[in-house]
Design an enzyme around this catalytic site. Structure first.
Site, PDB file in Angstrom:
ATOM      1  N   LYS A 169      29.254 -15.083  54.658  1.00 35.66           N
ATOM      2  CA  LYS A 169      29.367 -13.715  55.189  1.00 35.66           C
ATOM      3  C   LYS A 169      29.203 -12.649  54.104  1.00 35.66           C
ATOM      4  CE  LYS A 169      34.474 -13.660  55.434  1.00 35.66           C
ATOM      5  NZ  LYS A 169      34.725 -14.837  54.597  1.00 35.66           N
ATOM      6  N   ARG A 201      40.989  -9.909  60.497  1.00 38.34           N
ATOM      7  CA  ARG A 201      41.058 -11.357  60.709  1.00 38.34           C
ATOM      8  C   ARG A 201      41.970 -11.684  61.884  1.00 38.34           C
ATOM      9  NH1 ARG A 201      39.992 -12.096  54.792  1.00 38.34           N
ATOM     10  NH2 ARG A 201      39.651 -14.286  54.346  1.00 38.34           N
ATOM     11  N   ARG A 218      30.845 -22.247  44.325  1.00 40.70           N
ATOM     12  CA  ARG A 218      30.744 -20.782  44.234  1.00 40.70           C
ATOM     13  C   ARG A 218      31.235 -20.294  42.868  1.00 40.70           C
ATOM     14  NH1 ARG A 218      32.980 -17.021  48.953  1.00 40.70           N
ATOM     15  NH2 ARG A 218      35.066 -17.700  48.365  1.00 40.70           N
ATOM     16  N   ARG A 254      36.719 -18.352  41.402  1.00 32.55           N
ATOM     17  CA  ARG A 254      37.856 -17.585  41.913  1.00 32.55           C
ATOM     18  C   ARG A 254      39.099 -18.466  41.923  1.00 32.55           C
ATOM     19  NH1 ARG A 254      36.425 -14.585  47.492  1.00 32.55           N
ATOM     20  NH2 ARG A 254      38.292 -15.701  48.124  1.00 32.55           N
ATOM     21  N   ARG A 314      42.959 -22.170  53.673  1.00 35.66           N
ATOM     22  CA  ARG A 314      42.281 -20.974  54.202  1.00 35.66           C
ATOM     23  C   ARG A 314      41.523 -21.299  55.479  1.00 35.66           C
ATOM     24  NH1 ARG A 314      39.395 -19.840  48.908  1.00 35.66           N
ATOM     25  NH2 ARG A 314      38.237 -18.163  49.867  1.00 35.66           N
TER      26      ARG A 314
END
Ligand code: AMP
Length: 218
Positions: free
Chosen positions: A13, A85, A124, A158, A169
């Site tokens: 996203k 969310r 990532r 991260r 998550r």
């Protein structure tokens, strides 16, 4: 024009929001960045985030609305990523925008499986300076290995991009954001896009959907 993009962690996203922001000249609001700013000064938020947990929904709304109060009308066309969310967060945002004579034009849900999300998230990397996002498998830095193409800073992972936190998550996503997706589907506000395909195929679909929504907006 205001757009919301929904999707599980590593659904892509952020990449799609970036593309839309450039194409339609939208401000790209990333709730994760706002949360990370708060975490710099707040150990409770930092430890919540590092364990993959969400910030309590109303508290997060307060941070987002504060940000919008401070920055609008500077940003009058926004793509929202990561917020809302929850149904309550959506309602708070809708109320805020409507109060300003505005609305949410389209909500896009980027759909991926948990398996894909976990695979993508462990590869990532982000630039801690300019926040550019890379993926070692699908979108690696091209100039120097391990360094940001834009500013040359060494890329990092991260704090919450580890397999354990991704699992947490994803569960939160299933529990909370699914409810928001069902709610928006019933309202006829939502379009689902298959996020398992390559970046270009996904962005072609999304650009098409947003262009149509923009015509209605005029
Ligand atoms: P993200 O970059 O969107 O994955 O967000 C990173 C972290 O910021 C999340 O795991 C939460 O701890 C916090 N966060 C971001 N957006 C929200 C939200 N809408 N509600 C609650 N917590 C959020």
């Amino acid at each position: 024009m205001n757009i919301i993009i929904l999707g599980a962690p590593a659904s892509g996203k952020g990449t799609q929001a970036d593309l839309l922001s450039t194409k339609f000249n939208l401000y790209h609001l990333q709730s994760g960045d706002i949360a990370r700013e708060v975490a710099k000064k707040d150990e409770r938020i930092k430890s919540l985030m590092n364990s993959g947990k969400l910030i309590p929904e109303e508290e997060m709304t307060m941070y987002i609305l504060d940000f919008l109060h401070q920055n609008r009308p500077k940003f009058s066309n926004i793509i929202f990523e990561g917020y809302p969310r929850f149904i309550t967060q959506y309602e708070a945002l809708e109320k805020f925008l409507q109060y300003k004579g505005d609305d949410i034009d389209i909500v896009i849900s980027l759909e991926v499986s948990k398996k894909t999300a976990v695979k993508r998230i462990t590869s990532r990397r982000i630039c801690p300076k300019c926040h550019e996002v890379y993926n070692l498998l699908t979108n690696p830095p091209l100039k120097k290995e391990g360094k940001c193409d834009k500013c040359g800073t060494i890329l990092i992972q991260r704090g919450d991009d580890n397999p354990k936190s991704v699992g947490v998550r994803f569960e939160y996503y299933q529990e909370n954001t699914r409810q928001l997706i069902n709610y928006l589907e019933k309202k006829g506000k939502l379009v689902k896009v298959d996020g398992e395909r390559d970046i270009n195929a996904i962005s072609a679909d999304i650009l098409n959907l947003v262009s149509k929504a923009k015509k209605h907006d005029r």
